[in-house]
Design a protein around this motif. Structure first.
Motif, mmCIF file in Angstrom:
data_model
loop_
_atom_site.group_PDB
_atom_site.id
_atom_site.type_symbol
_atom_site.label_atom_id
_atom_site.label_comp_id
_atom_site.label_asym_id
_atom_site.label_seq_id
_atom_site.Cartn_x
_atom_site.Cartn_y
_atom_site.Cartn_z
ATOM 1 N N LYS A 334 0.819 -1.210 0.000
ATOM 2 C CA LYS A 334 0.000 0.000 0.000
ATOM 3 C C LYS A 334 0.855 1.263 0.000
ATOM 4 C CE LYS A 334 -3.468 -2.508 2.702
ATOM 5 N NZ LYS A 334 -4.188 -2.566 3.986
ATOM 6 N N ARG A 335 2.160 1.087 0.016
ATOM 7 C CA ARG A 335 3.015 2.249 0.131
ATOM 8 C C ARG A 335 3.417 2.771 -1.248
ATOM 9 N NH1 ARG A 335 6.190 1.958 5.752
ATOM 10 N NH2 ARG A 335 4.644 0.772 6.885
ATOM 11 N N ASP A 336 4.025 3.940 -1.260
ATOM 12 C CA ASP A 336 4.340 4.603 -2.523
ATOM 13 C C ASP A 336 5.521 3.957 -3.224
ATOM 14 O OD1 ASP A 336 6.668 7.016 -1.468
ATOM 15 O OD2 ASP A 336 5.657 5.591 -0.141
ATOM 16 N N ALA A 337 5.602 4.197 -4.551
ATOM 17 C CA ALA A 337 6.680 3.647 -5.361
ATOM 18 C C ALA A 337 7.972 4.422 -5.107
ATOM 19 C CB ALA A 337 6.307 3.709 -6.833
ATOM 20 N N MET A 338 9.100 3.735 -5.352
ATOM 21 C CA MET A 338 10.416 4.318 -5.129
ATOM 22 C C MET A 338 11.036 4.734 -6.459
ATOM 23 S SD MET A 338 10.786 4.266 -1.901
ATOM 24 C CE MET A 338 12.529 4.435 -1.560
ATOM 25 N N PRO A 339 12.091 5.552 -6.432
ATOM 26 C CA PRO A 339 12.697 6.033 -7.689
ATOM 27 C C PRO A 339 13.669 5.041 -8.311
ATOM 28 C CG PRO A 339 13.764 7.072 -5.834
ATOM 29 C CD PRO A 339 12.652 6.250 -5.255
ATOM 30 N N TYR A 340 13.475 3.765 -8.104
ATOM 31 C CA TYR A 340 14.322 2.768 -8.753
ATOM 32 C C TYR A 340 13.496 1.518 -9.029
ATOM 33 C CZ TYR A 340 14.722 0.401 -4.207
ATOM 34 O OH TYR A 340 14.446 -0.245 -3.029
ATOM 35 N N GLY A 341 13.961 0.736 -9.960
ATOM 36 C CA GLY A 341 13.262 -0.490 -10.328
ATOM 37 C C GLY A 341 14.147 -1.343 -11.218
ATOM 38 N N PHE A 342 13.588 -2.442 -11.705
ATOM 39 C CA PHE A 342 14.353 -3.404 -12.480
ATOM 40 C C PHE A 342 13.553 -3.824 -13.709
ATOM 41 C CE2 PHE A 342 15.575 -3.628 -8.086
ATOM 42 C CZ PHE A 342 16.965 -3.652 -8.128
ATOM 43 N N ALA A 343 14.278 -4.121 -14.787
ATOM 44 C CA ALA A 343 13.667 -4.592 -16.027
ATOM 45 C C ALA A 343 14.418 -5.826 -16.486
ATOM 46 C CB ALA A 343 13.702 -3.504 -17.099
ATOM 47 N N SER A 344 13.705 -6.948 -16.602
ATOM 48 C CA SER A 344 14.327 -8.213 -16.956
ATOM 49 C C SER A 344 13.912 -8.623 -18.361
ATOM 50 C CB SER A 344 13.918 -9.292 -15.948
ATOM 51 O OG SER A 344 14.536 -10.519 -16.249
ATOM 52 N N TYR A 345 14.897 -9.072 -19.165
ATOM 53 C CA TYR A 345 14.667 -9.497 -20.542
ATOM 54 C C TYR A 345 14.710 -11.026 -20.627
ATOM 55 C CZ TYR A 345 15.288 -4.676 -22.107
ATOM 56 O OH TYR A 345 15.140 -3.322 -22.312
ATOM 57 N N GLU A 346 14.256 -11.516 -21.764
ATOM 58 C CA GLU A 346 14.300 -12.957 -22.005
ATOM 59 C C GLU A 346 15.714 -13.434 -22.264
ATOM 60 O OE1 GLU A 346 11.963 -15.413 -21.975
ATOM 61 O OE2 GLU A 346 10.672 -13.934 -21.053
ATOM 62 N N SER A 347 16.527 -12.600 -22.908
ATOM 63 C CA SER A 347 17.874 -13.009 -23.300
ATOM 64 C C SER A 347 18.904 -12.046 -22.736
ATOM 65 C CB SER A 347 18.007 -13.069 -24.819
ATOM 66 O OG SER A 347 17.877 -11.776 -25.378
ATOM 67 N N ILE A 348 20.112 -12.549 -22.529
ATOM 68 C CA ILE A 348 21.212 -11.727 -22.049
ATOM 69 C C ILE A 348 21.611 -10.704 -23.106
ATOM 70 C CG2 ILE A 348 23.631 -11.793 -21.338
ATOM 71 C CD1 ILE A 348 23.121 -14.468 -20.064
#
Length: 957
Positions: A334-348
């Motif tokens: 329920k808390r607010d979003a932070m200024p960082y995150g992650f993005a994962s791909y199918e391939s390296i």
């Protein structure tokens, strides 16, 4: 009024003491440096080193806990080669194990450390051959006529220095400067190529290919308008559009949850210490119960200064913290979003190609980089803004500079007085009397004081710099260690080399200038010119060079002590016998200790800088340094193969820091040669001939950067060609990734620590605790080596008997106080095994798809416990994990799929079985109901054993 006789005497004594002090600080090494002292240092160093090494050979076969803990605990390909019981059985594995095997056994960081050590060895072997063959004859022959004419009693070691030469003969030093730089650059280039090869092999390794972080990007400094999963996708697409759409997860604000977990950990450790001391002798408890001061962080005792019952207070505080942690975990979505995150791909390929494009760009003000391993991240620094980081870095640099400058005075005084207490007696009459009265006592103090003070300071210095680097905003432990190497190296070079070596010359020069301007009415500029500062600096460096030879000889003693692990062996024996260690401490003593890369790299770089600095002033220093690296290259190889572990594997990312500092050491060597030719040689022609040297070093640095760095950092710079290159998206693979969970803040899923108590005190737990914890716990065997023990409940290990402990404790027997039984536990594996990487698969490969799943590795299932300590044994008797309900069921942008069991369908896609080497019928989703159940037709019941009562009699049916 005439001065009294006493006043005159005091004035004369004060003046005499001041003059003596000025004389001492102007030449602190005058009575200590000679060829004889260097020979004594050589004999004692090699002799004591041989004795300590022989002692190691005698003790090693009978104490594998200290001398081969990796051999006891490592698994799979991380197991080092076996050793026999012979005195020298450890030598063969060290000599025969090749680099490719080392990468698998000890990891890439440790392998590159050993490669760097061998590079230093090879550099100084070649430099010794070239430098001694050229410079010693030049110095001895070139200065023969002058020192024979001036003073025939000059020490033999001083005859090898260039202080008695003038003129064109210094062209030999200019030639050596070019030769030395060429040798250093050749070995750096050769090893840069080797490191690149190792990194490419690391990229192609099965572990890296299967890891989630290898194909994940970390995005920081995200503006508020883009703080969502879709916003992260937009950022990555603005950099480069790939055929794959990344699976993104914006981080959520955990607020005070990490601090609560840290306070909980501190309270558990404190309770364990209190219980260990109070229950040291269970048959005779102390008359008074232990007392303690309430924690300053405890708001319920704010403003109170009276002591409280330690056991009651700490158990209630642990209970209170657990409830608060559970509440925060349930409401985290329920808390607010932070200024960082992650993005994962199918391939390296896709992830690295986007990261390569992003290295010099900041789309929407963000920073996009390849994600580090989850256990490498310093989570509390990720939310910092760029402005905050910049401000903190400035403050951090100011603190480092202040610490470096403040240490100048103590360093100089230690060099003058503590290393020779008779000097202190010369300026302090009262102490001189004590020195004459108790010479033996002060001799011991003199031998202990200086090394003890400096060693204590340098012991804490890396920790100080680590704290400062974290405060400055480093986002990974690897970057923190690189900055620590930089700060330690700067501190050592400035304080322990420049100030220590030039202090006498600078003091003499300043005193001369003051005297001439005051008594001879000269101007400051004229006094500076008449003082010949370059000549004084050169002479001071030549005079101090024997000290550095002796100092480098003594480094062999440090290497031998490191090999023998005498400190760990003695401390473990002493603490077990005379102190009150907790079960946790005794378990940790049997674990492989982490290797302090920052400190060891700094020492090696400092030794190299000292040797190169004095290589032209005193060529013998090259031989001494080569001897050290020849010995220690093999001893460090043993320690990394059999004793130490890498706490946080970076994949060899220290190389650039080392490369730059070796080039700096070569530059310092060039500066010293320039000083020599400016002081005594044909100044301007020689200096002009040396101008290309720093330019060549800079050019070599950029050549290596352009040629190798992209290959080292990126799996591919690859261009994805058109829509035909698009890969089919494996939805089941995306479903298993759960990037938001695997790269979620550890505070969201990290199991809380349970206080450990020795089994000998089991029967006293119900007596020493006054009160009751209102917590829902269940006593259960934990992986066969301990149990969770709770108040007034039925004991699982003693059927029909009530459990006697009033609070949840983990009872550990004497036979189980070994790291082998606990190495799968996160609380131990994070500290003593790179998050379990040495003892099975990395957590990046095996972290469960949901917080409620059971971890697996090559050895089977490991234990995971949550804040509520609720256990559900599976069919093998190994407990699963139940997490707070809110964290399971609250909808969140952290998860694309709900982990609720209600969303699963028997026979659905999550139930598809896939064959692996370790488990032919491993389910794709390890959280499925029938995980690890064999398909029909493959499970054969063992009728001979299971049809009898003897087979089941151990179960509480």
């Amino acid at each position: 009024m005439l001065p009294s006789p006493a006043g005159s005497l005091l004035a004369r004594e004060t003046t005499s003491s001041t003059d003596e002090f000025l004389k001492l600080v102007s030449d602190p090494f005058s009575s200590q440096l000679s060829s004889k002292s260097v020979l004594v240092a050589l004999g004692t160093s090699l002799g004591v080193t041989f004795v300590i090494a022989l002692l190691f050979c005698l003790l090693r076969p009978y104490n594998t806990i200290v001398y081969a803990p990796r051999l006891r605990h490592a698994e799979g390909k991380h197991v080092p080669p076996p050793m026999g019981k012979g005195l020298f059985a450890w030598v063969k594995p060290i000599l025969t194990t090749k680099e490719d095997t080392l990468v698998e056994n000890i990891g890439l960081d440790a392998t590159i450390f050993l490669r760097f050590t061998k590079m230093c060895r090879n550099i100084f072997l070649v430099l010794s051959l070239v430098g001694c063959a050229i410079l010693i004859p030049v110095n001895v022959v070139g200065g023969h006529s002058l020192y024979k004419q001036w003073d025939s009693s000059i020490d033999g070691l001083m005859k090898m220095t260039p202080q008695y030469m003038f003129g064109s003969i210094f062209w030999a030093f200019v030639a050596c400067a070019y030769a030395f730089d060429g040798i250093i650059c050749y070995f750096l280039w050769r090893n840069y190529k080797a490191v690149t090869r190792l990194r490419r092999a690391y990229f192609d390794s099965p572990e890296y290919q299967a890891s989630l972080h290898a194909r994940t990007l970390m995005v920081t400094d995200i503006p508020k308008s883009l703080r969502s999963d879709e916003g992260i996708v937009k950022i990555t697409d603005d950099l480069k559009t790939t055929p794959e759409v990344p699976r993104a997860a914006i981080a959520r604000n955990t607020k005070d949850l990490p601090d609560l977990i840290e306070e909980h950990q501190e309270a558990v450790i404190e309770l364990e210490k209190v219980l260990a001391k109070y229950l040291k002798n269970p048959n005779k408890l102390p008359a008074n119960r232990p007392m303690c001061m309430p924690s300053k962080k405890d708001s319920s005792h704010a403003g109170k200064s009276e002591k409280v019952d330690a056991i009651n207070y700490l158990t209630n505080r642990i209970d209170h913290l657990e409830k608060r942690i559970r509440e925060v975990r349930e409401s985290v979505d329920k808390r607010d979003a932070m200024p960082y995150g992650f993005a994962s791909y199918e391939s390296i390929d896709s992830a690295h190609s986007v990261a390569y494009v992003a290295k010099n760009k900041h789309p929407h003000g963000t920073t996009v980089r390849l994600a580090p391993k989850p256990n490498d991240i310093i989570w509390k620094n990720l939310p910092l803004t760029p402005a905050t980081r910049k401000r903190r870095r400035i403050i951090n640099n100011l603190w480092v500079a202040l610490l470096t400058l403040v240490w100048i005075a103590p360093n100089a005084l230690i060099a003058v007085f503590l290393t020779n207490l008779s000097n202190l007696g010369l300026v302090w009459a009262g102490f001189r009397t004590q020195l004459e009265t108790n010479p033996n006592f002060w001799a011991v103090v003199q031998g202990v004081a200086s090394p003890a003070i400096t060693s204590l300071f340098y012991f804490f210095l890396p920790s100080i710099f680590r704290r400062l680097s974290i405060k400055a905003g480093d986002v990974t432990k690897t970057s923190r260690e690189r900055h620590v190497i930089h700060q330690l190296f700067s501190f050592f070079v400035f304080n322990n080399l420049i100030v220590f070596s030039l202090f006498a010359a600078l003091w003499q020069f300043i005193a001369t200038v003051i005297d001439e301007t005051k008594n001879q009415n000269k101007s400051v500029m004229q006094a500076l010119q008449d003082g010949h500062p370059l000549v004084k600096i050169m002479l001071a460096l030549c005079n101090v060079s024997p000290f550095w030879i002796s100092w480098l000889l003594q480094r062999n003693l440090g290497a031998a002590i490191d090999l023998s692990q005498i400190a760990n062996l003695a401390w473990g024996s002493f603490a077990r016998k005379f102190l009150s260690p907790t079960p946790r401490q005794m378990i940790e003593w049997t674990a492989p200790p982490p290797f302090d890369y920052a400190s060891y790299y700094n020492y090696f770089l400092f030794y190299m800088t000292v040797a190169l600095c004095f290589s032209t002033l005193q060529p013998v220093v090259l031989l001494v340094t080569a001897l050290y690296f020849v010995i220690d290259a093999y001893w460090k190889k043993y320690l990394l193969m059999y004793v130490f572990i890498t706490k946080t594997e970076s994949g060899g990312q220290f190389w650039r820091v080392l490369f730059n500092r070796v080039l700096f050491a070569a530059f310092v060597s060039n500066v010293v040669v320039a000083l020599l030719v400016a002081a005594r040689g044909d100044r301007w022609p020689m200096l002009s001939a040396m101008i290309p040297l720093p330019l060549l070093l800079i050019g070599f640095k950029f050549y290596c950067k352009i040629s190798f760095d992209n290959q080292i950092h990126y799996y591919t710079k690859g261009e994805i060609k058109g829509p035909e290159a698009a890969m089919p998206i494996d939805k089941e693979s995306r479903r298993r990734d759960r990037v938001g969970v695997r790269f979620g803040h550890p505070a969201l899923y990290k199991p809380l620590t349970i206080p450990m108590v020795h089994e000998k005190s089991r029967h006293l737990l119900s007596e020493i605790y006054r009160g009751r914890l209102d917590i829902d716990t269940d006593a259960a065997n934990v992986a066969g080596y301990s149990d969770v023990y709770s108040m007034k409940r039925m004991s699982r290990d003693r059927p029909g008997k009530a459990a006697g402990a009033p609070a949840p404790f983990e009872i550990v027997s004497e036979q189980k106080l070994d790291f082998e039984n606990f190495k799968d536990r996160p609380e131990f594996s994070e500290e003593f095994g790179g998050d379990g990487e040495v003892y099975g698969k990395p957590s990046d490969l095996i972290r469960p798809g949901t917080p409620g799943s059971v971890m697996t590795n090559d050895r089977g299932r490991s234990v995971s416990r949550d804040s509520e300590r609720t256990f559900t044994p599976d069919e093998e008797g190994v407990p699963g994990t139940t997490y707070p309900a809110g964290y399971h069921t609250t909808p969140s942008a952290l998860r694309e799929y709900s982990p609720s069991p209600d969303d699963r369908k028997y026979g659905g896609p999550d139930m598809t079985a896939t064959r692996t080497e370790s488990n032919p019928y491993q389910l794709k989703d390890e959280t499925a109901l029938l995980y690890e159940a064999a398909p029909m037709g493959h499970g054969t019941p063992r009728l001979e054993e299971s049809s009898t009562f003897d087979y089941f009699k151990g179960r509480p049916l």
